[in-house]
Motif scaffolding. Structure first.
Motif, PDB file in Angstrom:
ATOM      1  N   THR A 103     -83.256 -25.639 -53.358  1.00 53.59           N
ATOM      2  CA  THR A 103     -82.658 -26.750 -52.608  1.00 53.59           C
ATOM      3  C   THR A 103     -81.775 -27.594 -53.517  1.00 53.59           C
ATOM      4  N   ALA A 104     -82.233 -27.819 -54.747  1.00 49.35           N
ATOM      5  CA  ALA A 104     -81.449 -28.604 -55.700  1.00 49.35           C
ATOM      6  C   ALA A 104     -80.143 -27.892 -56.053  1.00 49.35           C
ATOM      7  N   ILE A 105     -80.198 -26.573 -56.232  1.00 57.11           N
ATOM      8  CA  ILE A 105     -78.978 -25.814 -56.513  1.00 57.11           C
ATOM      9  C   ILE A 105     -78.015 -25.936 -55.337  1.00 57.11           C
ATOM     10  N   SER A 106     -78.546 -25.822 -54.132  1.00 56.35           N
ATOM     11  CA  SER A 106     -77.717 -25.986 -52.929  1.00 56.35           C
ATOM     12  C   SER A 106     -77.032 -27.346 -52.924  1.00 56.35           C
ATOM     13  N   ALA A 107     -77.791 -28.386 -53.272  1.00 51.67           N
ATOM     14  CA  ALA A 107     -77.246 -29.745 -53.276  1.00 51.67           C
ATOM     15  C   ALA A 107     -76.131 -29.887 -54.313  1.00 51.67           C
ATOM     16  N   VAL A 108     -76.310 -29.281 -55.496  1.00 55.99           N
ATOM     17  CA  VAL A 108     -75.293 -29.379 -56.550  1.00 55.99           C
ATOM     18  C   VAL A 108     -73.974 -28.770 -56.070  1.00 55.99           C
ATOM     19  N   LEU A 116     -68.757 -25.258 -50.850  1.00 50.32           N
ATOM     20  CA  LEU A 116     -69.546 -25.535 -49.644  1.00 50.32           C
ATOM     21  C   LEU A 116     -70.227 -24.273 -49.123  1.00 50.32           C
ATOM     22  N   VAL A 117     -69.517 -23.144 -49.160  1.00 51.87           N
ATOM     23  CA  VAL A 117     -70.094 -21.885 -48.683  1.00 51.87           C
ATOM     24  C   VAL A 117     -71.288 -21.479 -49.548  1.00 51.87           C
ATOM     25  N   VAL A 118     -71.147 -21.576 -50.868  1.00 51.10           N
ATOM     26  CA  VAL A 118     -72.256 -21.224 -51.758  1.00 51.10           C
ATOM     27  C   VAL A 118     -73.424 -22.187 -51.552  1.00 51.10           C
ATOM     28  N   GLY A 119     -73.120 -23.484 -51.411  1.00 56.47           N
ATOM     29  CA  GLY A 119     -74.179 -24.456 -51.155  1.00 56.47           C
ATOM     30  C   GLY A 119     -74.924 -24.159 -49.869  1.00 56.47           C
ATOM     31  N   TYR A 120     -74.188 -23.744 -48.834  1.00 55.12           N
ATOM     32  CA  TYR A 120     -74.813 -23.417 -47.558  1.00 55.12           C
ATOM     33  C   TYR A 120     -75.683 -22.170 -47.666  1.00 55.12           C
ATOM     34  N   ALA A 121     -75.244 -21.193 -48.445  1.00 58.27           N
ATOM     35  CA  ALA A 121     -76.033 -19.980 -48.637  1.00 58.27           C
ATOM     36  C   ALA A 121     -77.351 -20.292 -49.356  1.00 58.27           C
ATOM     37  N   PHE A 122     -77.300 -21.144 -50.376  1.00 55.59           N
ATOM     38  CA  PHE A 122     -78.538 -21.540 -51.051  1.00 55.59           C
ATOM     39  C   PHE A 122     -79.430 -22.366 -50.127  1.00 55.59           C
ATOM     40  N   ASP A 123     -78.815 -23.090 -49.190  1.00 54.49           N
ATOM     41  CA  ASP A 123     -79.592 -23.849 -48.212  1.00 54.49           C
ATOM     42  C   ASP A 123     -80.409 -22.906 -47.332  1.00 54.49           C
ATOM     43  N   SER A 124     -79.858 -21.729 -47.039  1.00 54.43           N
ATOM     44  CA  SER A 124     -80.609 -20.720 -46.303  1.00 54.43           C
ATOM     45  C   SER A 124     -81.662 -20.056 -47.175  1.00 54.43           C
ATOM     46  N   HIS A 134     -84.453 -31.290 -45.406  1.00 55.51           N
ATOM     47  CA  HIS A 134     -83.824 -32.012 -44.297  1.00 55.51           C
ATOM     48  C   HIS A 134     -83.062 -33.244 -44.766  1.00 55.51           C
ATOM     49  N   VAL A 135     -83.578 -33.923 -45.787  1.00 55.42           N
ATOM     50  CA  VAL A 135     -82.889 -35.116 -46.292  1.00 55.42           C
ATOM     51  C   VAL A 135     -81.573 -34.713 -46.966  1.00 55.42           C
ATOM     52  N   VAL A 136     -81.594 -33.633 -47.738  1.00 52.45           N
ATOM     53  CA  VAL A 136     -80.354 -33.152 -48.355  1.00 52.45           C
ATOM     54  C   VAL A 136     -79.343 -32.791 -47.264  1.00 52.45           C
ATOM     55  N   ASP A 137     -79.809 -32.123 -46.210  1.00 53.58           N
ATOM     56  CA  ASP A 137     -78.923 -31.779 -45.092  1.00 53.58           C
ATOM     57  C   ASP A 137     -78.352 -33.036 -44.439  1.00 53.58           C
ATOM     58  N   ALA A 138     -79.197 -34.050 -44.271  1.00 57.05           N
ATOM     59  CA  ALA A 138     -78.747 -35.286 -43.634  1.00 57.05           C
ATOM     60  C   ALA A 138     -77.666 -35.982 -44.459  1.00 57.05           C
ATOM     61  N   VAL A 139     -77.870 -36.023 -45.783  1.00 59.37           N
ATOM     62  CA  VAL A 139     -76.863 -36.644 -46.659  1.00 59.37           C
ATOM     63  C   VAL A 139     -75.557 -35.858 -46.603  1.00 59.37           C
ATOM     64  N   LYS A 140     -75.671 -34.531 -46.630  1.00 56.66           N
ATOM     65  CA  LYS A 140     -74.492 -33.667 -46.546  1.00 56.66           C
ATOM     66  C   LYS A 140     -73.701 -33.936 -45.267  1.00 56.66           C
ATOM     67  N   ILE A 141     -74.396 -33.972 -44.154  1.00 60.36           N
ATOM     68  CA  ILE A 141     -73.734 -34.165 -42.860  1.00 60.36           C
ATOM     69  C   ILE A 141     -73.109 -35.550 -42.766  1.00 60.36           C
ATOM     70  N   ALA A 142     -73.786 -36.549 -43.330  1.00 62.12           N
ATOM     71  CA  ALA A 142     -73.281 -37.916 -43.250  1.00 62.12           C
ATOM     72  C   ALA A 142     -72.077 -38.155 -44.139  1.00 62.12           C
ATOM     73  N   SER A 159     -75.971 -35.019 -33.665  1.00 57.89           N
ATOM     74  CA  SER A 159     -76.363 -33.645 -33.320  1.00 57.89           C
ATOM     75  C   SER A 159     -77.511 -33.175 -34.211  1.00 57.89           C
ATOM     76  N   PHE A 160     -77.404 -33.430 -35.506  1.00 58.45           N
ATOM     77  CA  PHE A 160     -78.452 -33.012 -36.435  1.00 58.45           C
ATOM     78  C   PHE A 160     -79.769 -33.705 -36.103  1.00 58.45           C
ATOM     79  N   PHE A 161     -79.709 -35.008 -35.873  1.00 60.95           N
ATOM     80  CA  PHE A 161     -80.931 -35.756 -35.561  1.00 60.95           C
ATOM     81  C   PHE A 161     -81.552 -35.274 -34.258  1.00 60.95           C
ATOM     82  N   ALA A 162     -80.730 -35.091 -33.220  1.00 58.68           N
ATOM     83  CA  ALA A 162     -81.248 -34.671 -31.914  1.00 58.68           C
ATOM     84  C   ALA A 162     -81.887 -33.289 -31.991  1.00 58.68           C
TER      85      ALA A 162
END
Length: 239
Positions: free
Chosen positions: A45-50, A76-84, A105-113, A148-151
């Motif tokens: 998750t940390a690698i994805s965030a970086v 962004l593509v590499v970060g998304y792949a590590f997120d999976s 989920h918090v990393v995803d929320a920060v990314k989306i925001a 959308s993410f929250f819902a």
């Protein structure tokens, strides 16, 4: 890889095509590598965030040269792949943790925001003679993406609450290829690829605006469905 193939999480109904058929597959290879390297799900998750937040910083601050969009999209593509990959690593290790799910989920929320705020910043800093009203597009996109993410997450958690009360698994629709293709404009992975167009701001803005409208329309329709789904669960619990 064999263990991952038998431990894949079921795709959520309506999951868009890139996320299901491309990103999850890339994430599978990254998960196998991370597991063999002894990395924990939180480390993945940390690698994805970086990767993701490096892409967002480049998007916000780098001048719009021909290579800028390529760098942003790649990060962004590499970060998304590590997120999976982080969830797949967790399943390889015998299951995830509440702390790991929270972090993901918090990393995803920060990314989306922050992603669409970065679009606004780069438009403001690097695109000349841009009508001020155009800056409302990334602002609106940020609102739509965040809600959308929250819902979606809230709906999923409420289904878990329903199941935990002993009523069984909440009914859900099936994920099909046609359905996945229909919701491609809502796919975060496709949005990552759109940033390749940054060097041609006019083209980028047209595609970006169309994706914003598609996502806004999807949110309206999906919110109506999710609300009805929760109402049906209420009816089941009442009986």
């Amino acid at each position: 890889m064999g263990r991952l193939a038998s431990a894949q999480k079921r795709a959520a109904p309506g999951s868009p095509a890139y996320s299901v058929y491309v990103n999850r597959r890339i994430g599978k290879y990254l998960a196998a590598w991370a597991y063999r390297a002894g990395l924990t799900p939180n480390a993945v998750t940390a690698i994805s965030a970086v990767f993701t937040f490096s892409g967002i910083v480049v998007l916000a601050l780098a001048p719009l040269e021909w290579f800028t969009g390529l760098v942003v999209a790649a990060l962004l593509v590499v970060g998304y792949a590590f997120d999976s990959a982080d969830g797949q690593v967790a399943r390889l290790r015998g299951g995830g943790s509440l702390a790991g799910e929270w972090l993901d989920h918090v990393v995803d929320a920060v990314k989306i925001a922050t992603l669409h705020v970065a679009v606004l910043v780069t438009l403001f800093l690097h695109v000349e003679a841009l009508p001020t009203a155009v800056l409302l597009i990334p602002l609106g996109y940020s609102v739509v993406a965040t809600v959308s993410f929250f819902a979606f997450i809230l709906s999923d958690q409420l289904r878990s609450v329903y199941a935990s009360r002993g009523f069984g698994r909440a009914p859900r629709g099936e994920s099909t290829i046609i359905r996945s293709l229909m919701v491609v404009p809502t796919d975060y992975g496709v949005l990552c690829l759109v940033f390749v167009l940054l060097a041609a701001p006019a083209v980028f803005l047209v595609v970006y605006a169309l994706m914003f409208l598609a996502n806004a329309g999807y949110l309206v329709l999906a919110s109506h469905k999710w609300f009805r789904d929760m109402g049906r669960l209420d009816e089941r619990t009442a009986h």
